[in-house]
Design a protein around this motif. Structure first.
Motif, mmCIF file in Angstrom:
data_model
loop_
_atom_site.group_PDB
_atom_site.id
_atom_site.type_symbol
_atom_site.label_atom_id
_atom_site.label_comp_id
_atom_site.label_asym_id
_atom_site.label_seq_id
_atom_site.Cartn_x
_atom_site.Cartn_y
_atom_site.Cartn_z
ATOM 1 N N GLU B 282 0.848 -1.180 0.000
ATOM 2 C CA GLU B 282 0.000 0.000 0.000
ATOM 3 C C GLU B 282 0.895 1.244 0.000
ATOM 4 O OE1 GLU B 282 -3.933 0.172 2.676
ATOM 5 O OE2 GLU B 282 -2.143 0.880 3.752
ATOM 6 N N SER B 283 0.501 2.279 -0.751
ATOM 7 C CA SER B 283 1.344 3.489 -0.806
ATOM 8 C C SER B 283 1.544 4.104 0.572
ATOM 9 C CB SER B 283 0.734 4.518 -1.748
ATOM 10 O OG SER B 283 1.322 4.425 -3.018
ATOM 11 N N ALA B 284 0.490 4.103 1.396
ATOM 12 C CA ALA B 284 0.604 4.734 2.717
ATOM 13 C C ALA B 284 1.669 4.050 3.569
ATOM 14 C CB ALA B 284 -0.743 4.700 3.436
ATOM 15 N N VAL B 285 1.858 2.764 3.369
ATOM 16 C CA VAL B 285 2.900 2.044 4.105
ATOM 17 C C VAL B 285 4.270 2.323 3.495
ATOM 18 C CG1 VAL B 285 3.779 -0.253 4.699
ATOM 19 C CG2 VAL B 285 1.323 0.251 4.893
ATOM 20 N N ALA B 286 4.311 2.296 2.146
ATOM 21 C CA ALA B 286 5.595 2.505 1.460
ATOM 22 C C ALA B 286 6.193 3.857 1.813
ATOM 23 C CB ALA B 286 5.406 2.389 -0.051
ATOM 24 N N ASP B 287 5.337 4.863 1.974
ATOM 25 C CA ASP B 287 5.811 6.220 2.249
ATOM 26 C C ASP B 287 5.668 6.607 3.715
ATOM 27 O OD1 ASP B 287 6.186 6.408 -0.528
ATOM 28 O OD2 ASP B 287 4.145 7.134 -0.838
ATOM 29 N N GLY B 288 5.265 5.667 4.556
ATOM 30 C CA GLY B 288 4.956 5.975 5.945
ATOM 31 C C GLY B 288 6.183 5.987 6.852
ATOM 32 N N PRO B 289 5.951 6.272 8.124
ATOM 33 C CA PRO B 289 7.072 6.449 9.056
ATOM 34 C C PRO B 289 7.858 5.165 9.325
ATOM 35 C CG PRO B 289 4.964 6.515 10.231
ATOM 36 C CD PRO B 289 4.636 6.517 8.769
ATOM 37 N N GLN B 290 7.232 4.015 9.128
ATOM 38 C CA GLN B 290 7.968 2.772 9.388
ATOM 39 C C GLN B 290 8.787 2.318 8.174
ATOM 40 O OE1 GLN B 290 4.120 1.227 11.397
ATOM 41 N NE2 GLN B 290 5.693 -0.211 12.103
ATOM 42 N N SER B 291 8.596 3.003 7.058
ATOM 43 C CA SER B 291 9.289 2.586 5.839
ATOM 44 C C SER B 291 10.772 2.949 5.881
ATOM 45 C CB SER B 291 8.653 3.256 4.618
ATOM 46 O OG SER B 291 9.435 3.021 3.473
ATOM 47 N N ALA B 292 11.612 1.990 5.515
ATOM 48 C CA ALA B 292 13.058 2.243 5.396
ATOM 49 C C ALA B 292 13.488 2.109 3.930
ATOM 50 C CB ALA B 292 13.823 1.261 6.274
ATOM 51 N N ILE B 293 12.518 2.289 3.038
ATOM 52 C CA ILE B 293 12.773 1.949 1.630
ATOM 53 C C ILE B 293 13.761 2.914 0.974
ATOM 54 C CG2 ILE B 293 11.673 1.717 -0.635
ATOM 55 C CD1 ILE B 293 9.174 0.631 0.872
ATOM 56 N N ARG B 294 13.600 4.208 1.238
ATOM 57 C CA ARG B 294 14.555 5.140 0.623
ATOM 58 C C ARG B 294 15.928 5.038 1.296
ATOM 59 N NH1 ARG B 294 11.871 10.794 -0.849
ATOM 60 N NH2 ARG B 294 13.982 11.091 -1.661
ATOM 61 N N LEU B 295 15.939 4.699 2.549
ATOM 62 C CA LEU B 295 17.218 4.461 3.222
ATOM 63 C C LEU B 295 17.980 3.316 2.560
ATOM 64 C CD1 LEU B 295 19.127 5.123 5.575
ATOM 65 C CD2 LEU B 295 17.760 3.600 7.025
ATOM 66 N N GLN B 296 17.225 2.292 2.112
ATOM 67 C CA GLN B 296 17.889 1.185 1.410
ATOM 68 C C GLN B 296 18.620 1.682 0.174
ATOM 69 O OE1 GLN B 296 14.000 -1.151 1.481
ATOM 70 N NE2 GLN B 296 15.481 -2.818 1.302
ATOM 71 N N VAL B 297 17.931 2.506 -0.637
ATOM 72 C CA VAL B 297 18.577 3.021 -1.853
ATOM 73 C C VAL B 297 19.819 3.825 -1.478
ATOM 74 C CG1 VAL B 297 18.297 4.391 -3.945
ATOM 75 C CG2 VAL B 297 16.346 3.138 -3.019
ATOM 76 N N ALA B 298 19.661 4.680 -0.472
ATOM 77 C CA ALA B 298 20.785 5.530 -0.061
ATOM 78 C C ALA B 298 21.978 4.693 0.361
ATOM 79 C CB ALA B 298 20.361 6.445 1.081
ATOM 80 N N ASN B 299 21.727 3.560 0.996
ATOM 81 C CA ASN B 299 22.821 2.705 1.439
ATOM 82 C C ASN B 299 23.510 1.989 0.282
ATOM 83 O OD1 ASN B 299 22.749 3.276 4.191
ATOM 84 N ND2 ASN B 299 21.137 1.758 4.585
ATOM 85 N N GLY B 300 22.855 1.983 -0.873
ATOM 86 C CA GLY B 300 23.402 1.253 -2.011
ATOM 87 C C GLY B 300 24.783 1.728 -2.418
ATOM 88 N N VAL B 301 24.972 3.040 -2.526
ATOM 89 C CA VAL B 301 26.278 3.549 -2.950
ATOM 90 C C VAL B 301 27.344 3.196 -1.922
ATOM 91 C CG1 VAL B 301 27.618 5.596 -3.533
ATOM 92 C CG2 VAL B 301 25.266 5.421 -4.300
ATOM 93 N N ALA B 302 27.033 3.391 -0.645
ATOM 94 C CA ALA B 302 28.023 3.145 0.416
ATOM 95 C C ALA B 302 28.441 1.676 0.438
ATOM 96 C CB ALA B 302 27.439 3.557 1.773
ATOM 97 N N VAL B 303 27.478 0.780 0.293
ATOM 98 C CA VAL B 303 27.778 -0.651 0.309
ATOM 99 C C VAL B 303 28.651 -1.030 -0.890
ATOM 100 C CG1 VAL B 303 26.619 -2.815 -0.262
ATOM 101 C CG2 VAL B 303 25.913 -1.524 1.753
ATOM 102 N N ARG B 304 28.352 -0.418 -2.045
ATOM 103 C CA ARG B 304 29.147 -0.751 -3.241
ATOM 104 C C ARG B 304 30.557 -0.162 -3.136
ATOM 105 N NH1 ARG B 304 23.214 -0.494 -5.228
ATOM 106 N NH2 ARG B 304 22.937 -2.762 -5.094
ATOM 107 N N MET B 305 30.684 1.004 -2.524
ATOM 108 C CA MET B 305 32.028 1.538 -2.266
ATOM 109 C C MET B 305 32.813 0.575 -1.374
ATOM 110 S SD MET B 305 31.131 5.611 -1.657
ATOM 111 C CE MET B 305 32.813 6.276 -1.569
ATOM 112 N N ALA B 306 32.162 0.088 -0.337
ATOM 113 C CA ALA B 306 32.831 -0.839 0.588
ATOM 114 C C ALA B 306 33.254 -2.112 -0.129
ATOM 115 C CB ALA B 306 31.903 -1.162 1.762
ATOM 116 N N ALA B 307 32.372 -2.668 -0.943
ATOM 117 C CA ALA B 307 32.701 -3.914 -1.639
ATOM 118 C C ALA B 307 33.867 -3.696 -2.598
ATOM 119 C CB ALA B 307 31.471 -4.448 -2.384
ATOM 120 N N LEU B 308 33.827 -2.584 -3.351
ATOM 121 C CA LEU B 308 34.929 -2.307 -4.291
ATOM 122 C C LEU B 308 36.250 -2.137 -3.535
ATOM 123 C CD1 LEU B 308 33.119 0.164 -6.736
ATOM 124 C CD2 LEU B 308 33.980 -2.131 -7.303
ATOM 125 N N GLU B 309 36.177 -1.444 -2.416
ATOM 126 C CA GLU B 309 37.394 -1.208 -1.634
ATOM 127 C C GLU B 309 37.980 -2.513 -1.108
ATOM 128 O OE1 GLU B 309 38.341 1.981 1.853
ATOM 129 O OE2 GLU B 309 37.167 0.233 2.439
#
Lengths: 321, 321, 321
Positions: B282-309
């Motif tokens: 449901e959109s209200a859940v995807a965009d709601g306070p319990q959602s960590a979905i955008r945080l996941q995307v944000a972590n993507g670059v950092a995780v890939r930097m770590a793996a490459l390093e």
């Protein structure tokens, strides 16, 4: 070829190796050797081209050559933009110049051009501002100067010299810019025994390739030579009734281990890639100990770094002032 | 999985999280946390990969993952080239290796590969020179190791730990590389209560996902859990008569606010994206306070930097010498 | 237009030149002049945007503008990713936002957007996080702010001032974002005699372009003016029965040398490109001594560097702390 020089005689464009002096080739090859990277070690980053902008314009697709030029530019610290143009041939010259003038106004300093039509790199070189350089990345069947340089560098690395070597070029010489640029490089560097081996229909006109021997017989042609340079044959050529097709071509002109045994025992095998395995070359030879084919690819980046460095020397000097 | 290690046991490739030790995962996640950027601040530029060349080869389109890897490489100072390949499946393996060998000869040090066929990253990893690393950016339904790492990092950031958490994975688990890599990460990091929730037709074989509970009832499955990880369902699956389609799927397995209320009050919601809003969530859940979905995307670059390093540590060490 | 400012009044987005103060325009133009590069000299590399990530999202193809923004970003030391989106118009807004949010999560700091639909840059600007900036690279017929800036910079360079000049804009003004942004820039910089010259069907609504004179007669319209700015006409317009087609258009509205003689003797000629030679402008005029057309292109990179620098000043300041 004064067309590619500045008034002071220095190299401004690199459209062809024809007319370059031996010492000019040697400077380019020495700089290239300097940029050769050892496997497993990071590239030595340079900033010699910081502030210089390079545009790669490819109207024929070629991942290998495009990436090779892109990495060469980046490893010298240049800014790079890639443009792939699919142009109808009718408007090609005109559109290319429009694009070039626009990019020149955006301060592109070097154009790396690959084009299937004769004359496009020269036309662009004649049209751009005096501080701009053009580097041909392959022009029709006419010229592929950085390929010629990397072929020469590969021979130098494996044989220690070009002087006095016997080199055989085998295959579709008639349509090959690789063969033309290699011939210019090898002859200038002291190769006197240069042999062209091809079915008659793939031999160049008799007015071209002066000083080369010609043979329609591969066994005879590669006998005792130091370097066997195979060329790619386009499968479309087999539509020509005078050219043996597929298996027949391999039987008559393919490089097999047995045939290679007729060359010197330490002869090296080269191919500009991509290969038609089983058509112009046997896989066992392509991947065997006498093959220098992957070394050729590896030398591509170093040779292109050297060419970019030499052509842009006046510009880079201004940047350092 | 010794296939992805060097003889000294260090990680050379990252093809799967299966078989990585807890401390190896923790090192990767710690480095990733180091690279996490605060919103509104410029990225901390690093030159740890200066002189290292990375090729991104994607045969499946994925803007998000491709850009994520591209930015990770650039922020570490590496040179990056992007190649999109559309390959007929018949010649896929062969063409991929040809391309890889050519790029390796051009001194590409790391291949980031996304491919829809099982086994391609492993085949490339087994074929390249010893100093070259392969990082899987998604392999068929099998593995997506950097996604698994970013999922674990997200849980760590929001929950402070993985040990002892209850985590529910909901949706098309059978076809999901995301679920497989998340399962490897979570179990290694101490999650003992891992629950798979799916219609029977989307459950994996019983030989897979050892140690996980299974349920066809979402309400029962997410009861009291700390993390609800939703998966994307491909709309093509609805052609299968055993899988409830569209609205029916949402009615039976969609994550609504009401259902989420059955989890812990501070449970977080995750999704690998892209989402089918109104189908699996449901959109209200995807965009709601319990959602960590955008945080996941944000972590993507950092995780890939770590793996490459981590993968290129020996190469970078040579560069510093 | 407070929509493009931060709470402290500084410029955060650049969606339109409408509402910018004279001193804001002057700061942008002064910085642009600072970045203008002399032909034949390497670009002065800057690292002012090191650690800043810029995404170029173009849904309309435009090599010139895309390369211009790409080089501007690179010459400031930013990381750049290019995305070309071909979107069906029905889902365009939605997909654009999905893409933007994903890239924002990947820490893209500036979005450079070109879009054929009205309102997309504004919608994105209203949706992104407070530290993120949006720079319009062309929005439908509405606005093209960096083009307006480069037009103003070109006039300043060739005429020394804008104040008190007479400027004629000729052609398809109705559909032109270039004309709208140029009008905003010129009027703010002190141009009181601004003339619109077009066939009636290509004149804008009377509610637009306040303060401009209008004429359907080019000879009368450009009489005695300092600057003649020609616009591109889309050939599709000629399907409209009220617009003279092809040769007729050139006969009635094309800029010829004879017509240009009616302007001041030192009047300059401008065109945003690409030109339809022989339709809206004679080649001899386009390439003649009064033409400033290539200077306009050259100014494009400098203006975009200035805009990027100004918009990201708070972010760059954090990076230096």
């Amino acid at each position: 070829m004064t067309q590619q020089r500045r008034p002071d005689g220095s190299l401004r464009h690199l459209l062809t190796l024809e007319g370059l002096s031996r010492s000019e080739l040697e400077v380019l090859l020495e700089r290239a050797q300097h940029f050769v990277r050892r496997a497993g070690e990071p590239a030595a980053n340079s900033t010699v081209l910081a502030g210089v902008t390079i545009a790669n314009i490819f109207t024929e697709p070629s991942t290998r050559t495009r990436v090779s030029f892109e990495l060469a530019a980046k490893r010298l610290g240049a800014d790079v933009v890639n443009l792939e143009m699919q142009l109808s041939s009718r408007v090609k010259g005109e559109s290319m110049l429009d694009t070039v003038f626009t990019l020149e106004a955006l301060h592109v300093d070097v154009f790396v051009l690959r084009d299937a039509e004769v004359g496009v790199p020269g036309m662009v070189a004649a049209s751009v501002a005096p501080h701009v350089s053009v580097l041909s990345a392959g022009e029709a069947h006419v010229s592929h100067p950085t390929q010629g340089l990397l072929d020469a560098l590969t021979v130098l690395q494996r044989k220690g010299r070009c002087d006095g070597l016997s080199i055989a070029i085998v295959g579709d010489i008639r349509h090959s810019r690789v063969a033309r640029s290699a011939c210019h490089a090898f002859q200038t560097l002291g190769v006197h025994d240069l042999r062209l081996i091809a079915p008659q229909a793939l031999m160049p006109e008799s007015t071209e390739f002066g000083g080369c021997a010609r043979s329609n017989d591969i066994a005879q042609g590669i006998a005792g030579c130091d370097v066997v340079m195979m060329l790619r044959i386009q499968k479309e050529r087999f539509a020509d009734a005078e050219i043996p097709a597929g298996d027949d071509y391999f039987r008559e002109f393919g490089l097999t281990g047995a045939r290679l045994a007729g060359a010197k025992h330490d002869a090296i095998v080269m191919h500009p890639q991509p290969m038609n395995r089983g058509v112009e070359i046997e896989s066992a030879v392509a991947d065997g100990p006498q093959s220098a084919i992957r070394l050729q690819v590896a030398n591509g980046v170093a040779v292109r770094m050297a060419a970019l460095e030499v052509l842009t020397a006046p510009l880079a000097a201004k940047g350092r002032r």
